[in-house]
Motif scaffolding. Structure first.
Motif, PDB file in Angstrom:
ATOM      1  N   ARG A  73       0.827  -1.210   0.000  1.00 18.41           N
ATOM      2  CA  ARG A  73       0.000   0.000   0.000  1.00 18.41           C
ATOM      3  C   ARG A  73       0.863   1.263   0.000  1.00 18.41           C
ATOM      4  NH1 ARG A  73      -3.815  -0.665   4.925  1.00 18.41           N
ATOM      5  NH2 ARG A  73      -4.324   1.517   4.511  1.00 18.41           N
ATOM      6  N   SER A  74       1.994   1.189   0.716  1.00 19.16           N
ATOM      7  CA  SER A  74       2.895   2.336   0.797  1.00 19.16           C
ATOM      8  C   SER A  74       3.446   2.669  -0.587  1.00 19.16           C
ATOM      9  CB  SER A  74       4.072   2.023   1.725  1.00 19.16           C
ATOM     10  OG  SER A  74       3.581   1.726   3.005  1.00 19.16           O
ATOM     11  N   LEU A  75       3.919   1.600  -1.282  1.00 22.52           N
ATOM     12  CA  LEU A  75       4.550   1.825  -2.579  1.00 22.52           C
ATOM     13  C   LEU A  75       3.505   2.249  -3.609  1.00 22.52           C
ATOM     14  CD1 LEU A  75       7.119  -1.113  -2.460  1.00 22.52           C
ATOM     15  CD2 LEU A  75       7.483   1.308  -1.944  1.00 22.52           C
ATOM     16  N   ASP A  76       2.272   1.629  -3.478  1.00 24.80           N
ATOM     17  CA  ASP A  76       1.173   2.024  -4.372  1.00 24.80           C
ATOM     18  C   ASP A  76       0.830   3.496  -4.203  1.00 24.80           C
ATOM     19  OD1 ASP A  76       1.038  -0.498  -5.292  1.00 24.80           O
ATOM     20  OD2 ASP A  76      -0.854  -1.070  -4.291  1.00 24.80           O
ATOM     21  N   ALA A  77       0.915   3.953  -2.951  1.00 26.90           N
ATOM     22  CA  ALA A  77       0.537   5.339  -2.662  1.00 26.90           C
ATOM     23  C   ALA A  77       1.624   6.314  -3.101  1.00 26.90           C
ATOM     24  CB  ALA A  77       0.248   5.482  -1.172  1.00 26.90           C
ATOM     25  N   GLY A  78       2.748   5.780  -3.542  1.00 26.16           N
ATOM     26  CA  GLY A  78       3.781   6.653  -4.072  1.00 26.16           C
ATOM     27  C   GLY A  78       4.964   6.861  -3.165  1.00 26.16           C
ATOM     28  N   ALA A  79       5.097   5.975  -2.153  1.00 21.81           N
ATOM     29  CA  ALA A  79       6.269   6.091  -1.286  1.00 21.81           C
ATOM     30  C   ALA A  79       7.494   5.580  -2.044  1.00 21.81           C
ATOM     31  CB  ALA A  79       6.054   5.297  -0.011  1.00 21.81           C
ATOM     32  N   SER A  80       8.655   6.165  -1.760  1.00 20.94           N
ATOM     33  CA  SER A  80       9.892   5.735  -2.409  1.00 20.94           C
ATOM     34  C   SER A  80      10.410   4.460  -1.762  1.00 20.94           C
ATOM     35  CB  SER A  80      10.965   6.811  -2.266  1.00 20.94           C
ATOM     36  OG  SER A  80      10.502   8.016  -2.809  1.00 20.94           O
ATOM     37  N   ALA A  81      10.179   4.350  -0.429  1.00 18.42           N
ATOM     38  CA  ALA A  81      10.713   3.179   0.265  1.00 18.42           C
ATOM     39  C   ALA A  81       9.844   2.869   1.486  1.00 18.42           C
ATOM     40  CB  ALA A  81      12.150   3.447   0.693  1.00 18.42           C
ATOM     41  N   PHE A  82       9.985   1.674   1.979  1.00 15.75           N
ATOM     42  CA  PHE A  82       9.212   1.217   3.137  1.00 15.75           C
ATOM     43  C   PHE A  82      10.161   0.557   4.125  1.00 15.75           C
ATOM     44  CE2 PHE A  82       6.884  -2.161   5.302  1.00 15.75           C
ATOM     45  CZ  PHE A  82       5.864  -1.420   5.878  1.00 15.75           C
ATOM     46  N   LEU A  83      10.112   0.979   5.380  1.00 13.61           N
ATOM     47  CA  LEU A  83      11.005   0.428   6.411  1.00 13.61           C
ATOM     48  C   LEU A  83      10.181  -0.234   7.520  1.00 13.61           C
ATOM     49  CD1 LEU A  83      13.484   3.420   6.879  1.00 13.61           C
ATOM     50  CD2 LEU A  83      14.046   1.195   5.860  1.00 13.61           C
ATOM     51  N   ARG A  84      10.670  -1.418   7.898  1.00 12.25           N
ATOM     52  CA  ARG A  84      10.040  -2.112   9.027  1.00 12.25           C
ATOM     53  C   ARG A  84      10.884  -1.860  10.271  1.00 12.25           C
ATOM     54  NH1 ARG A  84       6.440  -6.502   7.742  1.00 12.25           N
ATOM     55  NH2 ARG A  84       6.965  -7.101   5.640  1.00 12.25           N
ATOM     56  N   LYS A  85      10.217  -1.321  11.306  1.00 11.92           N
ATOM     57  CA  LYS A  85      10.947  -1.106  12.563  1.00 11.92           C
ATOM     58  C   LYS A  85      11.126  -2.441  13.258  1.00 11.92           C
ATOM     59  CE  LYS A  85       9.008   3.485  13.573  1.00 11.92           C
ATOM     60  NZ  LYS A  85       8.037   4.194  14.391  1.00 11.92           N
TER      61      LYS A  85
END
Lengths: 127, 619
Positions: free
Chosen positions: A96-108
């Motif tokens: 969903r993050s990448l679909d929404a246009g985020a460049s990257a996604f990080l898991r804490k």
């Protein structure tokens, strides 16, 4: 130290003060300056919105979530690169993050190099 | 020669000489004493209407009759009433005979004298007699009046009915004939008792005495005799004859029912005994004797303390003392049996109060409640198990949120640690910054630790399912639960409002884990319900309020409200308003709250959303 050359600071938006401080500290040892905000609205209302190189947004915040903020950033018609992060284990967030246009996604919690790579990807997107 | 009376004899004696005209009864002569008799001089008597005026109207008929009788040569004796000049009524006696007058005309001659005193005595006697007769008539028992030798003088209707004779049949005959022949010899002895002591009362009880009715049947009676002194007569015996048939029958019933009770007490599984005012066993049943490992006869007559031992006696003492003071008691506790084992028991004492309201002893009823207690214990463990399983399931639902709560401090720890390491690797390490990073690491570590211990507390099963009993302040406890759910609420876009501390103490007594579970369930439901409201209108407000003797926690959501008006239904197991919910949450909440002597209540707020309140007694 990293060879990332940034023109401006990075914004960190997280409702958790300990996370904001720790990330600011970690970026600083890599020569990256940052500005921090405790919530999405605080960031969106700030004058730094157009000055920052990219923004690291926590998804899981009370009131306005990171995804909501991302939407607002896009409404404001900026091409500001956004890195989303979350501490919740939900496989769907990444997509969903990448679909929404985020460049990257990080898991804490994430490692130093994951953070730096995400910033690198984000900056490349901007250029 | 016959001595002559003094010449004034006739005119001074208390008898008033009188001469009347035989047909008209007019007074022709009266002695001068007459003025003392009715307070009127002789001249007045000679007036034609005098006697008619002075003799009371009721008596004039008998006076006229007596005089006519005298005139005809019969008896002219009559007693009547006259009015004295001072208004008194006097009784006079008149005795006249026919005679010839000086002129040869028919006369009545005789005397009139005052008999008022004698008449008054007679009247008093008559009244006494009337009283005795009235007594005889009105007595509930059969009454027979006899001479000292047993001759029947009178009897009342009750006696006539009892014996089956009419009074005229038996008056004058011997009382002895009304008694079966084998009992007759006892009667002279009873009657002669009065010769020795006139004050005594002879009594023969119904166990050994009876009368014989006219039809030959025998009736058990209680016979009592007392001496009655009567005016001018020899003393008589008043015999009271009480029919004991009904009492005998009643006593028979009582004996039967008492026997049934004893038999029942013998076979009852409860331990039953009766002790007298000296705490001595007067009755013990089989179960009670068995409990002490003794035979029944070994216990009866012995004292309580001696049989039960000092420990059990101490446990019973307050109750048995209260019983002797007239109050029944009831308690549950443990008591040693004859083998020295401590056994859970339910003990009741019931005082036995007699007709004079005196306590004549007390019943001790003891139930061995081992099985009941074991069942309760099993039930409690069972509930604790279910509650535990439910907590584990709830925490399972919260895995993602709990992971988030841990990942936040972990990510801060990791970032700070890496930063500090890098700083130390630098040419001129900023030791101050390194120190701050280390402080932050410690702080985040503690925070993660708190999350873990909070979880561990909820996952704890408890030693043997035992519930804790401690003083809990509900405000911080509610905040702890809210902290645990904060991430869950954020994930669903729900704003959780923590309770403000109320002015008064919000302390209750109970098991903190169980109370947390109640709030956890209520808040989970509320968050789920609120998440169905439009974004921006999703709130769950928690409040804590203190009242008199009660603390109330309220959880209010902005969701669609309860699916049913029947909150009782929602509080039942396996009834849920949450899709995918097991339906155990509210049932467990209720079971926990009720175990804490509290009440749980839910309703749909007319302004929207559901409200659940939990009321618990203050610590």
């Amino acid at each position: 130290m990293t060879d990332l050359a940034l023109d401006g600071p990075i914004a960190i938006v997280d409702d958790d003060a300990s996370v904001r401080t720790a990330l600011r500290r970690l970026l600083l040892v890599h020569g990256i300056s940052s500005v921090t905000h405790p919530s999405g609205p605080a960031f969106l209302d700030s004058t730094t919105l157009h000055d920052v190189e990219c923004v690291i947004l926590d998804i899981h915040m009370p009131g306005m979530s990171g995804l909501d903020v991302l939407e607002e950033v896009r409404v404001a018609a900026t091409k500001l690169p956004v890195i989303l992060m979350t501490g919740r284990y939900d496989a769907d967030f990444a997509r969903r993050s990448l679909d929404a246009g985020a460049s990257a996604f990080l898991r804490k919690p994430f490692e130093e190099d994951e953070l730096l790579r995400a910033i690198e990807v984000a900056i490349r997107d901007r250029r | 020669m016959t001595p002559r009376p003094p010449s004034d004899f006739l005119e001074t004696a208390p008898l008033v000489p009188i001469e009347l005209e035989a047909s008209t009864h007019r007074v022709l002569y009266v002695g001068p004493q007459c003025s003392a008799l009715v307070g009127a001089p002789a001249e007045s008597w000679l007036e034609p209407d005098f006697l008619r005026k002075r003799i009371l109207p009721d008596d004039q008929g008998i006076v006229a009759q007596a005089r006519s009788s005298a005139a005809a040569g019969g008896s002219g004796w009559v007693e009547y009433r006259m009015e004295h000049a001072d208004g008194r009524v006097i009784w006079v006696s008149e005795c006249t005979v026919a005679a010839d007058g000086a002129d040869g005309g028919p006369r009545l001659r005789g005397f009139v004298w005052d008999v008022t005193d004698r008449k008054r005595q007679e009247l008093a006697l008559w009244k006494r007699e009337a009283k005795l007769r009235a007594l005889l008539r009105s007595a509930p028992d059969a009454m027979v009046l006899t001479d000292l030798d047993g001759r029947i003088r009178d009897m009342n209707e009750q006696a006539a009915a009892l014996f089956g004779y009419s009074p005229s049949d038996v008056i004058g005959s011997s009382f002895d004939h009304l008694v079966p022949s084998r009992l007759q010899p006892r009667l002279p002895e009873l009657r002669s008792a009065f010769e020795r002591d006139p004050q005594r009362k002879s009594l023969v009880d119904g166990q050994s005495f009876a009368i014989e009715r006219r039809d030959g049947s025998e009736v058990p009676v209680e016979l009592s005799m007392s001496l009655v002194h009567r005016e001018d007569e020899s003393p008589q015996l008043l015999c009271s004859v009480r029919d004991l048939t009904a009492r005998r029958r009643m006593e028979g019933h009582l004996r039967t029912s008492e026997r049934h009770l004893r038999e029942m007490a013998q076979v009852m599984p409860a331990m039953v005994c009766f002790l007298d005012t000296e705490h001595r066993y007067r009755f013990v049943n089989e179960a009670y004797a068995r409990w002490h490992g003794l035979e029944r006869h070994q216990m009866e007559g012995r004292r309580l303390r001696e049989v039960v031992g000092p420990k059990a006696h101490a446990a019973l003492r307050a109750s048995v003392d209260a019983a002797l003071a007239g109050s029944g008691t009831h308690f549950r506790g443990a008591m040693e049996d004859g083998r020295g084992r401590s056994v859970p028991v339910d003990v009741s004492t019931v005082p036995l109060v007699d007709e004079e309201e005196q306590v004549s002893g007390y019943f001790l009823l003891i139930f061995d409640i081992t099985d009941e207690m074991a069942a309760q214990e099993a039930d409690r463990r069972h509930r604790a198990e279910i509650a535990h399983v439910s907590r584990v399931a709830t925490l399972g639902e919260l895995t993602a949120s709990i992971a988030h709560e841990l990942n936040q401090p972990l990510s801060a720890i990791l970032a700070n640690a890496i930063a500090a390491r890098r700083m130390l690797d630098g040419v001129v390490p900023d030791l101050e910054e390194v120190g701050e990073a280390l402080d932050d690491i410690a702080s985040s570590g503690r925070r993660a630790g708190d999350v873990i211990s909070g979880m561990r507390e909820l996952l704890r099963k408890g030693e043997g399912g035992e519930a804790h009993d401690e003083v809990i302040d509900l405000t911080p406890l509610a905040r702890d639960v809210i902290d645990l759910l904060r991430s869950e609420a954020i994930g669903r876009g729900v704003t959780l409002v923590a309770p403000e501390a109320p002015g008064a103490s919000a302390e209750i007594r109970g098991d903190p884990v169980q109370i947390k579970q109640v709030l956890l369930n209520l808040l989970m439901n509320a968050i789920e319900a609120a998440s169905r409201a439009p974004a921006g209108a999703r709130t769950v407000v928690t409040g804590v309020a203190s009242g008199t003797g009660v603390v109330e926690v309220t959880v209010q959501d902005s969701g669609p409200g309860l699916p049913t008006d029947d909150v009782e239904e929602l509080l039942q197991p396996f009834v849920t308003r949450r899709p995918g919910g097991l339906g155990m949450g509210l049932a467990i909440c209720r079971s926990i709250v009720e175990a804490h002597a509290g009440r749980i209540h839910g309703y749909t707020d007319p302004r929207g959303g559901a409200v659940f309140t939990v009321r618990l007694p203050s610590a």
